[in-house]
Design a protein around this motif. Structure first.
Motif, PDB file in Angstrom:
ATOM      1  N   PHE A  82       0.072   1.589   9.033  1.00  0.00           N
ATOM      2  CA  PHE A  82       0.264   3.000   8.678  1.00  0.00           C
ATOM      3  C   PHE A  82      -0.186   3.911   9.824  1.00  0.00           C
ATOM      4  O   PHE A  82      -1.148   3.570  10.504  1.00  0.00           O
ATOM      5  CB  PHE A  82      -0.514   3.317   7.398  1.00  0.00           C
ATOM      6  CG  PHE A  82       0.139   2.702   6.171  1.00  0.00           C
ATOM      7  CD1 PHE A  82       0.859   3.503   5.297  1.00  0.00           C
ATOM      8  CD2 PHE A  82       0.046   1.342   5.907  1.00  0.00           C
ATOM      9  CE1 PHE A  82       1.460   2.944   4.170  1.00  0.00           C
ATOM     10  CE2 PHE A  82       0.655   0.780   4.799  1.00  0.00           C
ATOM     11  CZ  PHE A  82       1.357   1.582   3.924  1.00  0.00           C
TER      12      PHE A  82
ATOM     13  N   ALA B   9       0.826  -1.211   0.000  1.00  0.00           N
ATOM     14  CA  ALA B   9       0.000   0.000   0.000  1.00  0.00           C
ATOM     15  C   ALA B   9       0.862   1.264   0.000  1.00  0.00           C
ATOM     16  O   ALA B   9       0.488   2.279   0.569  1.00  0.00           O
ATOM     17  CB  ALA B   9      -0.943  -0.016   1.201  1.00  0.00           C
TER      18      ALA B   9
ATOM     19  N   GLY C 144       5.476  -0.043  -9.829  1.00  0.00           N
ATOM     20  CA  GLY C 144       6.453   0.676  -8.995  1.00  0.00           C
ATOM     21  C   GLY C 144       7.762  -0.076  -8.843  1.00  0.00           C
ATOM     22  O   GLY C 144       8.278  -0.674  -9.789  1.00  0.00           O
TER      23      GLY C 144
ATOM     24  N   ILE D 220       8.700   7.634  -7.007  1.00  0.00           N
ATOM     25  CA  ILE D 220       7.330   7.761  -6.488  1.00  0.00           C
ATOM     26  C   ILE D 220       6.349   8.020  -7.631  1.00  0.00           C
ATOM     27  O   ILE D 220       5.304   7.367  -7.738  1.00  0.00           O
ATOM     28  CB  ILE D 220       7.242   8.881  -5.425  1.00  0.00           C
ATOM     29  CG1 ILE D 220       8.179   8.572  -4.252  1.00  0.00           C
ATOM     30  CG2 ILE D 220       5.807   9.046  -4.925  1.00  0.00           C
ATOM     31  CD1 ILE D 220       8.383   9.719  -3.277  1.00  0.00           C
TER      32      ILE D 220
ATOM     33  N   GLY E 195       7.132  -3.214  -3.536  1.00  0.00           N
ATOM     34  CA  GLY E 195       8.393  -2.515  -3.341  1.00  0.00           C
ATOM     35  C   GLY E 195       9.640  -3.240  -3.796  1.00  0.00           C
ATOM     36  O   GLY E 195       9.594  -4.268  -4.484  1.00  0.00           O
TER      37      GLY E 195
ATOM     38  N   LYS F  56       2.056  -5.343   4.928  1.00  0.00           N
ATOM     39  CA  LYS F  56       2.596  -5.945   6.149  1.00  0.00           C
ATOM     40  C   LYS F  56       2.805  -4.891   7.243  1.00  0.00           C
ATOM     41  O   LYS F  56       2.865  -5.209   8.416  1.00  0.00           O
ATOM     42  CB  LYS F  56       3.887  -6.705   5.857  1.00  0.00           C
ATOM     43  CG  LYS F  56       5.040  -5.862   5.380  1.00  0.00           C
ATOM     44  CD  LYS F  56       6.236  -6.770   5.082  1.00  0.00           C
ATOM     45  CE  LYS F  56       7.407  -5.962   4.555  1.00  0.00           C
ATOM     46  NZ  LYS F  56       8.498  -6.789   4.084  1.00  0.00           N
TER      47      LYS F  56
HETATM   48  C1  LIG Z   1      17.418   5.931  -0.280  1.00  0.00           C
HETATM   49  C2  LIG Z   1      16.302   6.163  -1.271  1.00  0.00           C
HETATM   50  C3  LIG Z   1      15.994   7.469  -1.685  1.00  0.00           C
HETATM   51  C4  LIG Z   1      14.933   7.685  -2.589  1.00  0.00           C
HETATM   52  N1  LIG Z   1      14.584   8.971  -2.891  1.00  0.00           N
HETATM   53  C5  LIG Z   1      13.515   9.219  -3.685  1.00  0.00           C
HETATM   54  C6  LIG Z   1      13.032  10.534  -3.896  1.00  0.00           C
HETATM   55  O1  LIG Z   1      13.518  11.514  -3.313  1.00  0.00           O
HETATM   56  N2  LIG Z   1      11.970  10.712  -4.721  1.00  0.00           N
HETATM   57  C7  LIG Z   1      11.365   9.666  -5.349  1.00  0.00           C
HETATM   58  O2  LIG Z   1      10.431   9.890  -6.130  1.00  0.00           O
HETATM   59  N3  LIG Z   1      11.779   8.385  -5.130  1.00  0.00           N
HETATM   60  C8  LIG Z   1      12.817   8.134  -4.303  1.00  0.00           C
HETATM   61  N4  LIG Z   1      13.187   6.838  -4.029  1.00  0.00           N
HETATM   62  C9  LIG Z   1      12.429   5.734  -4.632  1.00  0.00           C
HETATM   63  C10 LIG Z   1      11.075   5.560  -3.921  1.00  0.00           C
HETATM   64  O3  LIG Z   1      11.270   5.436  -2.533  1.00  0.00           O
HETATM   65  C11 LIG Z   1      10.353   4.324  -4.488  1.00  0.00           C
HETATM   66  O4  LIG Z   1      10.429   4.332  -5.886  1.00  0.00           O
HETATM   67  C12 LIG Z   1       8.881   4.286  -4.060  1.00  0.00           C
HETATM   68  O5  LIG Z   1       8.765   4.108  -2.678  1.00  0.00           O
HETATM   69  C13 LIG Z   1       8.163   3.130  -4.800  1.00  0.00           C
HETATM   70  O6  LIG Z   1       6.841   3.011  -4.315  1.00  0.00           O
HETATM   71  P1  LIG Z   1       6.136   1.550  -4.279  1.00  0.00           P
HETATM   72  O7  LIG Z   1       4.731   1.802  -3.899  1.00  0.00           O
HETATM   73  O8  LIG Z   1       6.450   0.816  -5.517  1.00  0.00           O
HETATM   74  O9  LIG Z   1       6.913   0.773  -3.116  1.00  0.00           O
HETATM   75  P2  LIG Z   1       7.033   1.086  -1.548  1.00  0.00           P
HETATM   76  O10 LIG Z   1       6.892   2.530  -1.302  1.00  0.00           O
HETATM   77  O11 LIG Z   1       8.303   0.422  -1.109  1.00  0.00           O
HETATM   78  O12 LIG Z   1       5.790   0.346  -0.907  1.00  0.00           O
HETATM   79  C14 LIG Z   1       5.739  -1.053  -0.857  1.00  0.00           C
HETATM   80  C15 LIG Z   1       4.784  -1.476   0.242  1.00  0.00           C
HETATM   81  O13 LIG Z   1       4.648  -2.905   0.186  1.00  0.00           O
HETATM   82  C16 LIG Z   1       4.621  -3.429   1.497  1.00  0.00           C
HETATM   83  N5  LIG Z   1       5.074  -4.832   1.407  1.00  0.00           N
HETATM   84  C17 LIG Z   1       6.299  -5.276   1.038  1.00  0.00           C
HETATM   85  N6  LIG Z   1       6.333  -6.614   1.052  1.00  0.00           N
HETATM   86  C18 LIG Z   1       5.104  -7.038   1.438  1.00  0.00           C
HETATM   87  C19 LIG Z   1       4.517  -8.323   1.675  1.00  0.00           C
HETATM   88  N7  LIG Z   1       5.220  -9.459   1.465  1.00  0.00           N
HETATM   89  N8  LIG Z   1       3.235  -8.397   2.108  1.00  0.00           N
HETATM   90  C20 LIG Z   1       2.518  -7.244   2.323  1.00  0.00           C
HETATM   91  N9  LIG Z   1       3.029  -6.003   2.122  1.00  0.00           N
HETATM   92  C21 LIG Z   1       4.298  -5.901   1.688  1.00  0.00           C
HETATM   93  C22 LIG Z   1       5.541  -2.519   2.279  1.00  0.00           C
HETATM   94  O14 LIG Z   1       5.253  -2.544   3.672  1.00  0.00           O
HETATM   95  C23 LIG Z   1       5.275  -1.157   1.643  1.00  0.00           C
HETATM   96  O15 LIG Z   1       4.293  -0.419   2.358  1.00  0.00           O
HETATM   97  C24 LIG Z   1      14.228   6.582  -3.121  1.00  0.00           C
HETATM   98  C25 LIG Z   1      14.550   5.271  -2.711  1.00  0.00           C
HETATM   99  C26 LIG Z   1      15.559   5.077  -1.782  1.00  0.00           C
HETATM  100  C27 LIG Z   1      15.864   3.672  -1.322  1.00  0.00           C
END
Ligand SMILES: Cc1cc2nc3c(=O)[nH]c(=O)nc-3n(C[C@H](O)[C@H](O)[C@H](O)COP(=O)(O)OP(=O)(O)OC[C@H]3O[C@@H](n4cnc5c(N)ncnc54)[C@H](O)[C@@H]3O)c2cc1C
Length: 421
Positions: free
Chosen positions: A44, A18, A306, A320, A175, A41
């Protein structure tokens, strides 16, 4: 709700994760009146290690959902500050201020924003619609596999109880350390040339922050191809971190945390700014799966979004907005799949086309820029020249929004004109 709307079961579509990808997919599904389950998991509000910078590319996705969201989540939110540009620091310490300039749009607010992920992600969660979204927090998907009817998952709840569920379509939004993308075999296996390591810290009282909240990328020689960043936050805080390509971390044997602390203590252009600054909390690390390689992001009964789909910009590290874009497109394709009762791989392939048609040119160009970072003297030269030349500075400013201008960076003629122009 109009009578043509689909009446489906909450278990037909399961979104795992999420974060921005999963929450956006959920909001778009709800807007189309499609029931689904969303499982995370974490509970929030939860932290996510990140630079916390939200580029202007987040705006069209929010606007499509509801134009008021831009104000609710960003411009009128005290946990979020607007940013008007970027400071580039060249390896030789010279800096270049580049205002964000949207080429094709006129907007009545700042073009970029910075908000701690613990706040921004929670503000997205608060938009979930319980009429269509069954949201399970503190529940981890710990196993998954194909079944006769789609995908079967094992969920471990907070109290330790385990439960199996089956869905026709699974949206993998879990993620960088995704479990769901394993269903696509080795397609998303970590490849050090297309993966980055990153660390993040929060500091209070960093001096000489830009008066218009520019985000700062410092391309320090020891971190190329990668950078050290300082991003302003509300309340006198700054997000400070460093990221570098995993292949280079290994080959150059870099310890990111030591490299970052060393820069803070000893780099001539940074150390004065950190005198008296206070580290708030600890320094944490996380992975960045880069979109510099085209991969399959759908399969039968399955769409990836993502970071689980490796969609992070290989030059800026921004992920993001791409995650939210994927979530939006995944919801569209999920709606078609439900309407046609078709969850086969060749039907869902349209999702790959939609996402890559929009993003691949940009990801490829950013990969080229990432590779150019291997030449610090070229970087120094571009920054030196641009800081003395207004037209060139404007060209770089537009480059962030204008793909044709970005393409120029790939051409030797660009550097020739820069040299002699
Ligand atoms: C150090 C760093 C700096 C960054 N800086 C930037 C920035 O400044 N600007 C920017 O745009 N991007 C930045 N990024 C990239 C950005 O953080 C990610 O691209 C973004 O969070 C992707 O969103 P998402 O929804 O795909 O994954 P996430 O935000 O990682 O969300 C994934 C979710 O899945 C859940 N999850 C995982 N495994 C499971 C499971 N097995 N069962 C249930 N739930 C689960 C997690 O709890 C989490 O809430 C950065 C990344 C890093 C590591």
């Amino acid at each position: 709700m109009d009578s043509n709307r689909i009446t489906n079961s909450f278990s037909d579509i399961i979104i795992v994760g999420a974060g921005p990808a999963g929450a956006t997919a959920s909001m778009f599904l709800s807007a189309s009146g499609i029931r689904h389950s969303l499982i995370d998991k974490a509970i929030f509000p939860r932290d996510k290690i990140c630079g916390d910078a939200l580029s202007g590319k987040v705006l069209p996705v929010l606007k499509k959902l509801n134009p008021d969201l831009i104000h609710e989540l960003l411009t009128k939110n005290e946990n979020c500050i607007g940013s008007k540009g970027i400071v580039f620091g060249a390896p030789n310490g010279n800096t270049l201020d580049v205002p964000f300039r949207a080429v094709n749009s006129v907007i009545d607010h700042d073009p970029g924003f910075v908000s701690k992920r613990i706040d921004f992600d929670y503000s997205l969660i608060q938009q979930l619609n319980p009429e269509y979204c069954k949201f399970l927090q503190g529940s981890e998907v710990c196993e998954l596999d194909y079944s006769d009817n789609g995908v079967r998952i094992k969920v471990r709840h907070q109290d330790g109880k385990e439960e199996f569920s089956e869905c026709k379509l699974l949206l993998g939004c879990d993620g960088a350390h995704s479990i769901t993308n394993k269903l696509l075999g080795d397609e998303h296996k970590l490849n050090p040339k297309h993966y980055c390591g990153g660390i993040r810290a929060y500091y209070r009282n960093v001096k000489s922050m830009h008066p218009e909240n520019y985000i700062e990328l410092h391309f320090l020689k020891e971190l190329l191809p990668g950078y050290f960043w300082i991003f302003p936050l509300p309340g006198g805080l700054a997000n400070v971190g460093a990221g570098m390509l995993t292949a280079s971390i290994s080959s150059k044997k870099v310890n990111l945390k030591s490299a970052m602390l060393n820069a803070i203590q000893n780099n001539p252009s940074l150390k004065k700014r950190f005198e008296g600054a206070e580290l708030v909390g600890k320094i944490d690390g996380w992975g960045l799966p880069l979109g510099s390689k085209k991969r399959k992001i759908s399969a039968s009964n399955m769409l990836l979004c993502g970071d689980a789909a490796s969609m992070i910009d290989p030059f800026s590290g921004e992920g993001i907005s791409n995650a939210m874009y994927c979530g939006m497109r995944a919801a569209e394709v999920a709606q078609k799949a439900i309407q046609g009762n078709n969850f086969k791989g060749d039907f869902l392939q349209q999702y790959d086309d939609l996402v890559y048609n929009r993003m691949w040119t940009e990801l490829k160009l950013s990969h080229t820029l990432q590779k150019l970072c291997n030449y610090p003297s070229l970087f120094n030269f571009v920054v030196n020249k641009a800081s003395r030349n207004e037209t060139f500075r404007q060209t770089i400013s537009c480059m962030f929004d204008d793909m044709d201008l970005r393409k120029k960076l790939r051409k030797p003629s660009f550097y020739f004109r820069l040299l002699f122009g």
